[in-house]
Design a protein around this motif. Structure first.
Motif, PDB file in Angstrom:
ATOM      1  N   TYR A 264     -37.599  -8.993  54.954  1.00  0.00           N
ATOM      2  CA  TYR A 264     -38.911  -8.512  54.898  1.00  0.00           C
ATOM      3  C   TYR A 264     -39.046  -7.587  55.864  1.00  0.00           C
ATOM      4  O   TYR A 264     -38.537  -7.316  57.007  1.00  0.00           O
ATOM      5  N   VAL A 265     -39.785  -6.345  55.368  1.00  0.00           N
ATOM      6  CA  VAL A 265     -40.304  -5.186  56.221  1.00  0.00           C
ATOM      7  C   VAL A 265     -41.725  -5.223  56.423  1.00  0.00           C
ATOM      8  O   VAL A 265     -42.294  -5.092  55.372  1.00  0.00           O
ATOM      9  N   LEU A 266     -42.099  -5.649  57.473  1.00  0.00           N
ATOM     10  CA  LEU A 266     -43.599  -5.464  57.922  1.00  0.00           C
ATOM     11  C   LEU A 266     -43.955  -3.915  58.322  1.00  0.00           C
ATOM     12  O   LEU A 266     -43.621  -3.204  59.294  1.00  0.00           O
ATOM     13  N   VAL A 267     -45.057  -3.671  57.575  1.00  0.00           N
ATOM     14  CA  VAL A 267     -45.266  -1.866  57.650  1.00  0.00           C
ATOM     15  C   VAL A 267     -46.878  -1.874  58.419  1.00  0.00           C
ATOM     16  O   VAL A 267     -47.761  -2.481  57.656  1.00  0.00           O
ATOM     17  N   ASP A 268     -47.164  -1.103  59.397  1.00  0.00           N
ATOM     18  CA  ASP A 268     -48.328  -0.749  59.838  1.00  0.00           C
ATOM     19  C   ASP A 268     -48.160   0.452  60.878  1.00  0.00           C
ATOM     20  O   ASP A 268     -47.211   0.860  61.314  1.00  0.00           O
ATOM     21  N   TRP A 269     -49.263   1.035  60.967  1.00  0.00           N
ATOM     22  CA  TRP A 269     -49.415   2.304  61.781  1.00  0.00           C
ATOM     23  C   TRP A 269     -49.607   2.097  63.313  1.00  0.00           C
ATOM     24  O   TRP A 269     -49.729   2.898  64.264  1.00  0.00           O
ATOM     25  N   GLU A 270     -50.080   0.612  63.649  1.00  0.00           N
ATOM     26  CA  GLU A 270     -50.400   0.251  64.938  1.00  0.00           C
ATOM     27  C   GLU A 270     -49.389  -0.676  65.422  1.00  0.00           C
ATOM     28  O   GLU A 270     -49.067  -1.655  64.751  1.00  0.00           O
ATOM     29  N   GLN A 271     -48.589  -0.526  66.501  1.00  0.00           N
ATOM     30  CA  GLN A 271     -47.727  -0.992  66.925  1.00  0.00           C
ATOM     31  C   GLN A 271     -48.061  -2.494  67.612  1.00  0.00           C
ATOM     32  O   GLN A 271     -47.476  -3.529  67.244  1.00  0.00           O
TER      33      GLN A 271
ATOM     34  N   ARG B 196     -43.153   1.192  61.899  1.00  0.00           N
ATOM     35  CA  ARG B 196     -44.361   1.825  62.380  1.00  0.00           C
ATOM     36  C   ARG B 196     -44.579   2.963  61.476  1.00  0.00           C
ATOM     37  O   ARG B 196     -43.483   3.838  61.629  1.00  0.00           O
ATOM     38  N   GLY B 197     -45.764   3.172  60.989  1.00  0.00           N
ATOM     39  CA  GLY B 197     -45.778   4.423  59.851  1.00  0.00           C
ATOM     40  C   GLY B 197     -46.789   4.391  59.113  1.00  0.00           C
ATOM     41  O   GLY B 197     -47.511   3.319  59.204  1.00  0.00           O
ATOM     42  N   THR B 198     -47.053   5.509  58.555  1.00  0.00           N
ATOM     43  CA  THR B 198     -48.047   5.482  57.481  1.00  0.00           C
ATOM     44  C   THR B 198     -47.518   5.348  56.146  1.00  0.00           C
ATOM     45  O   THR B 198     -46.466   5.658  55.741  1.00  0.00           O
ATOM     46  N   VAL B 199     -48.506   4.769  55.039  1.00  0.00           N
ATOM     47  CA  VAL B 199     -47.909   4.449  53.913  1.00  0.00           C
ATOM     48  C   VAL B 199     -47.688   5.381  52.914  1.00  0.00           C
ATOM     49  O   VAL B 199     -47.075   5.276  52.084  1.00  0.00           O
ATOM     50  N   ASP B 200     -48.037   6.584  53.162  1.00  0.00           N
ATOM     51  CA  ASP B 200     -47.855   7.888  52.532  1.00  0.00           C
ATOM     52  C   ASP B 200     -46.620   8.364  52.381  1.00  0.00           C
ATOM     53  O   ASP B 200     -46.019   9.091  51.515  1.00  0.00           O
ATOM     54  N   ARG B 201     -45.759   7.913  53.615  1.00  0.00           N
ATOM     55  CA  ARG B 201     -44.438   8.248  53.740  1.00  0.00           C
ATOM     56  C   ARG B 201     -43.767   7.621  54.936  1.00  0.00           C
ATOM     57  O   ARG B 201     -43.835   7.868  56.054  1.00  0.00           O
ATOM     58  N   LEU B 202     -43.138   6.793  54.259  1.00  0.00           N
ATOM     59  CA  LEU B 202     -42.350   5.802  55.214  1.00  0.00           C
ATOM     60  C   LEU B 202     -40.938   6.446  55.664  1.00  0.00           C
ATOM     61  O   LEU B 202     -39.868   6.039  54.634  1.00  0.00           O
ATOM     62  N   GLU B 203     -40.819   7.088  56.518  1.00  0.00           N
ATOM     63  CA  GLU B 203     -39.641   7.756  56.905  1.00  0.00           C
ATOM     64  C   GLU B 203     -38.704   6.712  57.306  1.00  0.00           C
ATOM     65  O   GLU B 203     -39.008   5.616  57.867  1.00  0.00           O
TER      66      GLU B 203
ATOM     67  N   ARG C  28     -41.107   6.537  44.905  1.00  0.00           N
ATOM     68  CA  ARG C  28     -39.735   6.815  45.483  1.00  0.00           C
ATOM     69  C   ARG C  28     -39.157   5.778  45.964  1.00  0.00           C
ATOM     70  O   ARG C  28     -37.837   5.515  46.025  1.00  0.00           O
ATOM     71  N   LEU C  29     -39.762   4.492  46.731  1.00  0.00           N
ATOM     72  CA  LEU C  29     -39.063   3.442  47.353  1.00  0.00           C
ATOM     73  C   LEU C  29     -38.628   2.586  46.302  1.00  0.00           C
ATOM     74  O   LEU C  29     -37.415   1.894  46.660  1.00  0.00           O
ATOM     75  N   LEU C  30     -39.153   2.200  45.328  1.00  0.00           N
ATOM     76  CA  LEU C  30     -38.725   1.054  44.452  1.00  0.00           C
ATOM     77  C   LEU C  30     -37.520   1.160  43.731  1.00  0.00           C
ATOM     78  O   LEU C  30     -37.176   2.433  43.305  1.00  0.00           O
ATOM     79  N   ALA C  31     -36.565   0.242  43.752  1.00  0.00           N
ATOM     80  CA  ALA C  31     -35.342   0.391  42.880  1.00  0.00           C
ATOM     81  C   ALA C  31     -35.543   0.391  41.262  1.00  0.00           C
ATOM     82  O   ALA C  31     -36.759  -0.267  40.880  1.00  0.00           O
ATOM     83  N   PRO C  32     -34.590   1.074  40.626  1.00  0.00           N
ATOM     84  CA  PRO C  32     -34.886   1.240  39.192  1.00  0.00           C
ATOM     85  C   PRO C  32     -35.320  -0.467  38.500  1.00  0.00           C
ATOM     86  O   PRO C  32     -36.000  -0.498  37.571  1.00  0.00           O
ATOM     87  N   ASP C  33     -34.441  -1.398  38.992  1.00  0.00           N
ATOM     88  CA  ASP C  33     -34.906  -2.645  38.398  1.00  0.00           C
ATOM     89  C   ASP C  33     -35.719  -3.535  39.440  1.00  0.00           C
ATOM     90  O   ASP C  33     -35.715  -4.750  39.288  1.00  0.00           O
ATOM     91  N   ALA C  34     -36.536  -2.898  40.190  1.00  0.00           N
ATOM     92  CA  ALA C  34     -37.383  -3.627  41.081  1.00  0.00           C
ATOM     93  C   ALA C  34     -38.358  -4.292  40.372  1.00  0.00           C
ATOM     94  O   ALA C  34     -38.863  -4.081  39.248  1.00  0.00           O
ATOM     95  N   ILE C  35     -39.014  -5.492  41.178  1.00  0.00           N
ATOM     96  CA  ILE C  35     -39.890  -6.156  40.471  1.00  0.00           C
ATOM     97  C   ILE C  35     -41.352  -5.532  40.481  1.00  0.00           C
ATOM     98  O   ILE C  35     -41.915  -5.487  39.498  1.00  0.00           O
TER      99      ILE C  35
END
Length: 370
Positions: free
Chosen positions: A11-18, A41-48, A172-179
């Motif tokens: 699991y990867v939790l994403v937010d721009w606020e630490q 930590r990042g913005t959802v438009d580009r998850l480096e 960009r992120l989803l695998a070809p066979d992703a849910i």
């Protein structure tokens, strides 16, 4: 169950606020899962740092309505954007002798200079103005323009630019066979609602400006960027379909109570909710033990506060887990006698179980690349 799937999940939790990420990681219910949880930590438009095609499932929960959104309308062949600009009442304007100096200080946010003028914050007047869209700064011009052709002139609709950025990034992120990708948010896909000039495009919730999500346009953008087919359904329909039964939220259930249409004081609303939870808990048994957190306002009168605290103490740890829970038809039927004892009419909430979703509601938008 067989130990073949869960050990492979990360699991990867994403937010721009630490601070938000730290709070999530410290949640006691995640302790046993801590070895497979990461934060980003990042913005959802580009998850480096997250590789292309490396993600199987993305959940975007009540985020789209807080992301950058433009309000646009059609004026003949032009597309205009709505802006709100602050102004002052005529009475206060007359008290400011050097208007040019005031405007300069206001635009520069020079607090020291502004202190020399009469107090004005309580007298701000917000005025709407419309400017032709600068398309060099706005993607999806063709799709937005085509959509607005279906909307009457001068009717403003939300254009959720931040949401479209998440769709593009999800591709960009989803695998070809992703849910796939799921967004849960408040909004509408109903063109009649979107074409209504009186619809609420935004509001203040918890001190933060939130926008209605225009799911109809989001679906068109998903098609343009070839992210995959988007399915839009109400959250209640999604949960019910997933469980194979009809469902109702606790709040929807409370709306069927005879007192719901009356002017209940805040403490009376809390009392009704707690009594409803206690009635449901007579037959409801959760497999997880978790004490429901039910804050009681400090400004309440002592006798009212004491009454509510007693009800909170009576809630069992294995009861309804929270105040936004979904209840199945079977759970409601099991609790029908206990609910009837506190004033509910079982026929009313059974009708609500099969009622169609509202045009403006909480929706689930899913994109599958499979």
């Amino acid at each position: 169950k067989d130990g073949t799937i869960y050990p492979r999940i990360r699991y990867v939790l994403v937010d721009w606020e630490q601070s938000v990420l730290d709070a999530a990681l410290s949640h006691p219910q995640l302790v046993s899962h801590r070895d497979r949880i990461e934060t980003h930590r990042g913005t959802v438009d580009r998850l480096e740092g997250i590789a292309d095609g490396s993600v199987d499932r993305i959940f975007c929960n009540e985020l789209w309505n807080d992301l950058p959104t433009k309000l646009m309308s059609r004026q003949a062949n032009d597309i205009e954007e709505e802006f709100l600009r602050p102004n002052l009442s005529e009475a206060l304007h007359a008290k400011i002798t050097d208007w040019a100096a005031f405007v300069r200080a206001f635009e520069a946010m020079d607090v020291d200079v502004l202190k020399g003028f009469p107090p004005f914050l309580d007298d701000l007047v917000w005025e709407r103005e419309y400017r032709t869209v600068e398309w060099k700064d706005v993607p999806y011009r063709k799709t937005i323009t085509e959509f607005l052709k279906r909307i009457d002139e001068q009717v403003v609709v939300p254009v959720n630019m931040g949401a479209y950025a998440t769709i593009k990034e999800a591709k960009r992120l989803l695998a070809p066979d992703a849910i796939g990708f799921s967004s849960f948010d408040a909004g509408t896909a109903d063109m009649d609602v979107l074409n209504d000039p009186e619809k609420p495009c935004y509001g203040q919730f918890g001190g933060q400006q939130s926008f209605m999500v225009n799911f109809a346009l989001a679906e068109m953008v998903a098609k343009q960027v070839e992210a995959g087919a988007m399915t839009i359904e109400s959250q209640r329909e999604f949960v019910g379909r997933s469980l194979g039964t009809n469902v109702l939220t606790l709040m929807d259930l409370m709306a069927t109570h005879p007192s719901a249409g009356t002017s209940l004081a805040p403490w009376e609303q809390d009392r009704l909710m707690l009594k409803t939870l206690l009635a449901l808990n007579e037959s409801y048994q959760s497999p997880y033990a978790r004490q429901l957190d039910f804050p009681i306002p400090l400004e309440m009168r002592p006798e009212e506060r004491e009454m509510l605290q007693a009800l909170v103490r009576a809630l069992k740890p294995t009861g309804i887990p929270d105040t936004i829970a979904y209840l199945t038809e079977e759970e409601l039927m099991s609790a029908s006698k206990d609910l009837e004892a506190i004033g509910y009419d079982p026929q009313s909430f059974m009708i609500a179980l099969t009622a169609p979703p509202s045009p403006v509601d909480y929706f689930h938008a899913s994109i599958s690349s499979r």
